[in-house]
Design an enzyme around this catalytic site. Structure first.
Site, PDB file in Angstrom:
ATOM      1  N   HIS A  57      29.467 -19.205  39.973  1.00 36.16           N
ATOM      2  CA  HIS A  57      28.402 -19.019  40.985  1.00 36.16           C
ATOM      3  C   HIS A  57      27.075 -18.941  40.224  1.00 36.16           C
ATOM      4  CE1 HIS A  57      26.621 -17.970  44.733  1.00 36.16           C
ATOM      5  NE2 HIS A  57      27.054 -16.720  44.888  1.00 36.16           N
TER       6      HIS A  57
ATOM      7  N   HIS B 197      29.918 -28.619  43.319  1.00 36.46           N
ATOM      8  CA  HIS B 197      29.599 -27.621  44.337  1.00 36.46           C
ATOM      9  C   HIS B 197      30.658 -27.654  45.417  1.00 36.46           C
ATOM     10  CE1 HIS B 197      27.297 -25.286  47.253  1.00 36.46           C
ATOM     11  NE2 HIS B 197      26.594 -24.879  46.218  1.00 36.46           N
TER      12      HIS B 197
ATOM     13  N   ASP C  36      21.742 -24.824  39.561  1.00 38.12           N
ATOM     14  CA  ASP C  36      21.680 -24.155  38.266  1.00 38.12           C
ATOM     15  C   ASP C  36      21.336 -25.098  37.116  1.00 38.12           C
ATOM     16  OD1 ASP C  36      22.220 -21.524  39.031  1.00 38.12           O
ATOM     17  OD2 ASP C  36      24.346 -21.966  39.240  1.00 38.12           O
TER      18      ASP C  36
HETATM   19  N1  ACO Z   1      32.601 -30.607  35.596  1.00 36.64           N
HETATM   20  C1  ACO Z   1      33.656 -31.448  35.574  1.00 36.64           C
HETATM   21  N2  ACO Z   1      34.520 -31.578  36.588  1.00 36.64           N
HETATM   22  C2  ACO Z   1      34.308 -30.841  37.678  1.00 36.64           C
HETATM   23  C3  ACO Z   1      33.227 -29.966  37.790  1.00 36.64           C
HETATM   24  C4  ACO Z   1      32.349 -29.861  36.685  1.00 36.64           C
HETATM   25  N3  ACO Z   1      31.307 -29.027  36.720  1.00 36.64           N
HETATM   26  N4  ACO Z   1      33.256 -29.349  38.987  1.00 36.64           N
HETATM   27  C5  ACO Z   1      34.337 -29.831  39.613  1.00 36.64           C
HETATM   28  N5  ACO Z   1      34.982 -30.728  38.833  1.00 36.64           N
HETATM   29  C6  ACO Z   1      36.211 -31.463  39.153  1.00 36.64           C
HETATM   30  C7  ACO Z   1      37.438 -30.587  38.938  1.00 36.64           C
HETATM   31  O1  ACO Z   1      37.923 -30.686  37.612  1.00 36.64           O
HETATM   32  C8  ACO Z   1      38.383 -31.153  39.959  1.00 36.64           C
HETATM   33  O2  ACO Z   1      38.912 -32.350  39.468  1.00 36.64           O
HETATM   34  P1  ACO Z   1      40.426 -32.821  39.827  1.00 36.64           P
HETATM   35  O3  ACO Z   1      40.431 -33.013  41.315  1.00 36.64           O
HETATM   36  O4  ACO Z   1      40.600 -34.081  39.060  1.00 36.64           O
HETATM   37  O5  ACO Z   1      41.334 -31.696  39.380  1.00 36.64           O
HETATM   38  C9  ACO Z   1      37.486 -31.503  41.139  1.00 36.64           C
HETATM   39  O6  ACO Z   1      36.188 -31.750  40.559  1.00 36.64           O
HETATM   40  C10 ACO Z   1      37.366 -30.384  42.184  1.00 36.64           C
HETATM   41  O7  ACO Z   1      36.957 -29.197  41.477  1.00 36.64           O
HETATM   42  P2  ACO Z   1      37.189 -27.715  42.023  1.00 36.64           P
HETATM   43  O8  ACO Z   1      36.891 -26.768  40.915  1.00 36.64           O
HETATM   44  O9  ACO Z   1      38.511 -27.598  42.689  1.00 36.64           O
HETATM   45  O10 ACO Z   1      36.103 -27.664  43.167  1.00 36.64           O
HETATM   46  P3  ACO Z   1      35.493 -26.352  43.797  1.00 36.64           P
HETATM   47  O11 ACO Z   1      34.975 -26.708  45.118  1.00 36.64           O
HETATM   48  O12 ACO Z   1      36.439 -25.195  43.728  1.00 36.64           O
HETATM   49  O13 ACO Z   1      34.358 -26.085  42.712  1.00 36.64           O
HETATM   50  C11 ACO Z   1      32.578 -25.190  41.568  1.00 36.64           C
HETATM   51  C12 ACO Z   1      33.074 -25.786  42.895  1.00 36.64           C
HETATM   52  C13 ACO Z   1      33.303 -23.869  41.317  1.00 36.64           C
HETATM   53  C14 ACO Z   1      31.085 -24.923  41.694  1.00 36.64           C
HETATM   54  C15 ACO Z   1      32.876 -26.174  40.413  1.00 36.64           C
HETATM   55  O14 ACO Z   1      32.250 -27.410  40.674  1.00 36.64           O
HETATM   56  C16 ACO Z   1      32.447 -25.629  39.060  1.00 36.64           C
HETATM   57  O15 ACO Z   1      33.199 -24.838  38.454  1.00 36.64           O
HETATM   58  N6  ACO Z   1      31.236 -26.024  38.544  1.00 36.64           N
HETATM   59  C17 ACO Z   1      30.749 -25.539  37.286  1.00 36.64           C
HETATM   60  C18 ACO Z   1      30.125 -24.154  37.454  1.00 36.64           C
HETATM   61  C19 ACO Z   1      28.808 -24.202  38.234  1.00 36.64           C
HETATM   62  O16 ACO Z   1      27.939 -24.999  37.969  1.00 36.64           O
HETATM   63  N7  ACO Z   1      28.685 -23.253  39.178  1.00 36.64           N
HETATM   64  C20 ACO Z   1      27.458 -23.116  39.982  1.00 36.64           C
HETATM   65  C21 ACO Z   1      27.695 -23.557  41.404  1.00 36.64           C
HETATM   66  S1  ACO Z   1      26.179 -23.501  42.317  1.00 36.64           S
HETATM   67  C22 ACO Z   1      25.967 -21.881  42.654  1.00 36.64           C
HETATM   68  O17 ACO Z   1      26.887 -21.143  42.869  1.00 36.64           O
HETATM   69  C23 ACO Z   1      24.627 -21.353  42.660  1.00 36.64           C
END
Ligand code: ACO
Length: 375
Positions: free
Chosen positions: A219, A258, A312
């Protein structure tokens, strides 16, 4: 009953605060596009908008600003508590602790009326900049700088942090970041604040829950991780290898992806332009160049999966270029999000229902209680 782990597909209530279209990359506060607010509005005006569901007229805005400024001072009790916090503590832990401590110094902490909860939200919103700035100075062995009630929130924050008046451009840059981060629907931290107030607890407890939730790297904590990632990569020629290795090993690239946006986060769109300007002005162009290179590769490699920069990603470069210490990035996010948290908490307070989900039990039934000496 249906199971929805992560609540991806569950609407938990109604809200008039912010509208998000994750497919088209649209964000509006009370119907006003985030781009227009970032260009023309201020943090104070956006807070009024979120708390009242309409823009203020000039007199109302002046009165609202005066109300915020009258609460800037931390006061001796909170300052004394802040002096007791270990110098090496992480600022998000300090902020969470101090907002919780505010409940111990407020004689109205158990008054559950709407007016009292709003007054508590105002205190937290107005004093958060002083908490962050005072802690940042105390841990360097410097004395806190008293707030100036003739300054707006953004300018006053930089003044208290550095003990010198910021340039107009830096103060406006922080103000725009505060506008962009002020609200974002029922995200994880807002939800935790709503769960807390829904038990008829209080605003301090709700905002304390929210700060604890925001700090995680999935987050709001991601902005600090983005900066560490850029520093670890080191130079633009190492970007391609880093991204390729991360994707191959399924590690997340911080600042991308996201739960709701599957298109470019509209806040990131605005921040990218902003980050470029500030990075160029402050001699941090390399950081910006690395960031855009990461974005290009990510768009090519995983754009079709809907993974784009989130708020972010470019806020990290912006804050770093403005001279903020990295572990203050997430506290500055919290400073701004106080506006949205309080808006949703007050909305929940006015039309409350206890939030109490269920889980699917997967354990055994009818197990024997085995006396301890027989285990
Ligand atoms: N880098 C690479 N791959 C990613 C990323 C990333 N940042 N985010 C998602 N993916 C991929 C996952 O590996 C997954 O791939 P798969 O289907 O082949 O297994 C797919 O995209 C779905 O990812 P999830 O983690 O299941 O998606 P979710 O909706 O739960 O995730 C989240 C959202 C937690 C924000 C995620 O994108 C993440 O961890 N990002 C990095 C951390 C980040 O930047 N957080 C800030 C969010 S904005 C905020 O809160 C203010």
């Amino acid at each position: 009953m249906h199971m929805d782990k992560g609540l991806d597909h569950t609407i938990i209530g109604e809200s008039t605060k912010s509208f998000i279209d994750g497919q088209k990359g649209i964000l509006e506060f009370n119907g006003i596009d985030i781009d227009a607010l970032a260009r023309h509005s201020t943090f104070e005006e956006v807070t009024f908008l979120l708390w009242n569901d309409r823009l203020p007229n000039a007199d109302e805005l002046a009165a609202f600003e005066a109300e915020i400024r009258s609460e800037y001072e931390l006061g001796p009790e909170l300052l004394d508590m802040l002096r007791l916090v270990p110098r090496d503590a992480s600022p998000m832990h300090v902020l969470r602790t101090m907002v919780s401590a505010m409940g111990t110094t407020d004689p109205d902490c158990n008054d559950q009326s709407f007016e009292s909860e709003r007054a508590k939200a105002m205190k937290v919103l107005a004093k958060t900049p002083a908490i962050i700035a005072a802690f940042s100075r105390l841990r360097k062995g410097e004395e806190p700088v008293a707030p100036k009630p003739d300054l707006n929130v953004a300018t006053n924050f930089l003044w208290m942090l550095n003990g010198e008046m910021p340039g107009e451009a830096s103060a406006r840059a922080i103000d725009v970041c505060l506008v962009l981060h002020a609200d974002h629907g029922i995200n994880a931290s807002t939800f935790s604040a709503m769960v807390t107030i829904a038990t008829q607890s209080d605003m301090y407890s709700a905002l304390t829950s929210a700060i604890g939730t925001l700090r995680g790297p999935l987050h709001g904590g991601a902005n600090e991780r983005v900066m560490h990632m850029l520093q670890d990569i080191g130079s633009i020629d190492k970007v391609d290898g880093f991204v390729a290795e991360s994707l191959a090993s399924k590690s997340k690239i911080m600042g991308f992806g996201h739960r709701v946006y599957k298109a470019l986060d509209p806040r990131a769109k605005y921040l990218r332009t902003f980050a470029e300007k500030i990075a160029d002005e402050t001699g941090n162009h390399d950081l910006y160049a690395m960031s855009t290179r990461i974005q290009d590769i990510m768009e090519r490699e995983v754009g079709d999966k809907g993974i784009y920069p989130n708020v972010d990603f470019y806020s990290a470069t912006t804050y770093f270029s403005l001279g903020l210490e990295i572990d203050l990035f997430t506290p500055v996010f919290a400073l701004s999000r106080n506006a949205g948290w309080a808006a949703h908490v007050l909305e929940q307070h006015q039309d409350n229902r206890l939030i109490r989900p269920r889980c699917q039990y997967t354990g055994p039934h009818g197990s024997d209680y085995v006396p301890i000496e027989e285990r």
